[in-house]
Scaffold this active site. Sequence first.
Site, short mmCIF file in Angstrom:
data_model
loop_
_atom_site.label_atom_id
_atom_site.label_comp_id
_atom_site.label_asym_id
_atom_site.label_seq_id
_atom_site.Cartn_x
_atom_site.Cartn_y
_atom_site.Cartn_z
N ARG A 104 0.87 -1.18 0.00
CA ARG A 104 0.00 0.00 0.00
C ARG A 104 0.90 1.22 0.00
NH1 ARG A 104 -2.45 0.30 6.22
NH2 ARG A 104 -0.44 0.36 7.22
N ASN A 142 -4.65 7.93 4.03
CA ASN A 142 -4.32 7.27 5.29
C ASN A 142 -2.84 7.44 5.55
OD1 ASN A 142 -5.40 5.26 7.43
ND2 ASN A 142 -3.46 4.36 6.79
N GLU A 143 -2.52 8.05 6.67
CA GLU A 143 -1.12 8.18 7.10
C GLU A 143 -0.20 8.62 5.97
OE1 GLU A 143 -0.02 4.59 9.21
OE2 GLU A 143 -0.92 5.35 11.04
N CYS A 151 10.55 8.91 -10.34
CA CYS A 151 10.20 8.79 -11.75
C CYS A 151 10.54 10.09 -12.48
CB CYS A 151 8.71 8.46 -11.91
SG CYS A 151 7.61 9.86 -11.64
N CYS A 154 8.45 13.12 -11.35
CA CYS A 154 8.81 13.66 -10.04
C CYS A 154 10.11 14.45 -10.15
CB CYS A 154 8.95 12.54 -9.01
SG CYS A 154 7.35 11.93 -8.43
N GLU A 295 -6.73 6.18 15.50
CA GLU A 295 -6.43 4.76 15.67
C GLU A 295 -5.71 4.62 17.00
OE1 GLU A 295 -4.19 3.06 12.44
OE2 GLU A 295 -5.41 4.04 10.92
N TRP A 303 2.80 -7.39 11.66
CA TRP A 303 2.51 -7.87 10.30
C TRP A 303 3.02 -9.28 10.05
CZ3 TRP A 303 2.98 -3.83 5.75
CH2 TRP A 303 2.00 -2.85 5.92
C1 GLA Z 1 -1.55 2.20 10.69
C2 GLA Z 1 -2.58 2.26 9.62
C3 GLA Z 1 -3.62 1.21 9.73
C4 GLA Z 1 -3.04 -0.10 10.16
C5 GLA Z 1 -2.29 0.07 11.43
C6 GLA Z 1 -1.70 -1.22 11.92
O1 GLA Z 1 -1.69 3.08 11.70
O2 GLA Z 1 -3.20 3.50 9.48
O3 GLA Z 1 -4.21 1.05 8.48
O4 GLA Z 1 -2.19 -0.54 9.16
O5 GLA Z 1 -1.26 0.97 11.24
O6 GLA Z 1 -0.67 -1.68 11.07
ZN ZN Z 2 6.84 9.96 -9.46
#
Ligand code: GLA
Ligand code: ZN
Length: 657
Positions: A104, A142-143, A151, A154, A295, A303
Amino acid sequence: MMRVGFAYYPEHWPRSRWKRDAGLMKRGGFNVVRMAEFAWAFMEPEEGRYTFDWLDEALDILGKHGISAILCTPTAVMPAWCAAKYPETLATQANGQRIVWGVRKNNCFTSGTYRLLSERITRAMAEHFRNASNVIGWQTDNEFGGPACYCATCRSEFRGWLRRKYGSLDRLNRALGTHFWGHIYTDWDQIQAPVDEGGHNPSLCLEWCRFNSWLNVRFQRDQVRILREVCPRHFVTHNFMGLYNNLNYYELAEDLDHVSWDNYPVWGKPEVPYGAAAAADVMRGLKRRNFWIMEQTAGPGGWGTFGRNPRPGEIRKIAYQQVGHGAESIIWFRWRTCTAGREQYWHGILGHDGRPLRRYREASKTARELRALGDLLSGTTVRTPVAFIYDYESQWALRIQPAFPENNPHQAMFRYYNALFRLGIQTDMISPARDLAEYRVVVAPDLYLLPDSLARRLCEFVRKGGVLLTDCRTGVKDETGLCHPRTLPGLLRSCLGIEIQEYETLAKDMEYSVEGKEELAGSYAAVHYADWVIPRGAELLARYTDSHMKKYAAVTRYRCGRGWGYYVGAVIREDGFYDALMAEILRSAHIKPFLSPPAGVEVCMREGAAKRLLFLINHAEEPRLVSLPCKAHDALSRRQVSGEIELEPFGIAVLRV
Ligand code: GLA
Ligand code: ZN
């Protein structure tokens, strides 16, 4: 109103389970979920075809159980079709190889295609859910903090960004000091993205950090613009990562209504979570307002291998620590442990079996309490006369050239921060741009990049009565990463009363002995680094005692105007030194802790709306006695308390004082 709930993934479970989930949430006293941050493929199974019916249904069930939702733009994981159809949307690594799709956070932020697809799914979601009755807000992506991409787009955007910033090659060459090694650019196209922070021009590396941070900010801004336009009644936030420091979080926070963050303090053996406290302060400082926990540790996480289980009382204690620092929500990651995928062992409040057991009961107790405290908490936040300057750019510059291998800007910060924590003092973490006048103490550890304007402001802060504490490697460089051509501490000499003509790092097997006097009386060891400090008006608080070092100070204090300038020119090994130093600093600033906590107990205070709420948090697994300086009202037991109160292991108290 306190929001308490979970990261929830209905798409991971059969629809037949959804009612039971919502029922359990309602019964447990929870009122919010966050959804869809990784559900792009469920909402746009092929390009341009949107399928929101499943999310409508899940939202509807949740709504009927009184549960609100935060929806996320799902751009942290691109669908398989995107990578296959538009391979250029995948980031390219420093070695020139494209990332293989399937983890991801692997997109390129300058890819026009990815930006367009991101805007389209954002708009489609926003338009579809703008009137959904229980949607209250949005989380972008997300984060943020994806990989730097190398590339061609960039790299060429990097050149364009430099060109806009500097205007002419001449100015760029001067700012980056390209005369060294004859790295002079005669054409914008000659500029390379640095692939090795340990080898390329440090000034260029610093610009690359700034550029990459900006790419994330720009990507988010494109989404925020759409969300604001289509969903004006919803808030927009992002889940930051606490002390993660590869992005300029002040800039990322600018476009948002409030900051949220992801708090995972349960790792090794239970210990005082200084890190979670400091991270919360950084998060509160980004926008100078309370934040959300988006979170939080719900069970063992990992993991491949995974960590320990939160012990009885710990889930609740972790939540209260954050509330004590300004949290307005507690959202656990995650509701139920997934039976599939890379995070199969990142345990939720429920296990794989979906049964509401011990962790659920503890989260539920916490949720009920926090909701009951909602009115009392409203209008309150942390107010403190002590600030740390928390500067991302100095941190990047120090990562590029740490001076000594163990140097990590957070470690420097924690030497002072932890001592204040032990003394029962909370701190603000502030951007270097913030007005210093509202503080009585400013701690500026490792402020490596020091533009003259900031140096002057620090001196003025001291002259007007402030207490400044700063230390080695402060003020070495200017904003483009060139060393100031002055004797250290440069312009700060006027508020520190010292001169540093020589300095050095100390290898692992080297140390100097240091003798402190007065408030700092004691013998200590200087490790890693030593400034050979010559007092020029400053008093000596600690000196080196090794023969060739005898005439140099390690720690000094200087009366400047109505304030004091303190300097620590070495890394001192002993925690006790920092405890004594910070106590001395507080005395100079006439700051008295509200109470003196026993070891392992954290003291937080939220104030506002004519209320003062004292949080006592016992991070120890044994009971602790705390002496209160005054009568108080226990907001949880609803009783008057005074004198000594006992906190159970991992116990907490919220007292109105
Ligand atoms: C992060 C992410 C979540 C999940 C947790 C646990 O904080 O935002 O999606 O992956 O870690 O790994
Ligand atoms: Zn790029």
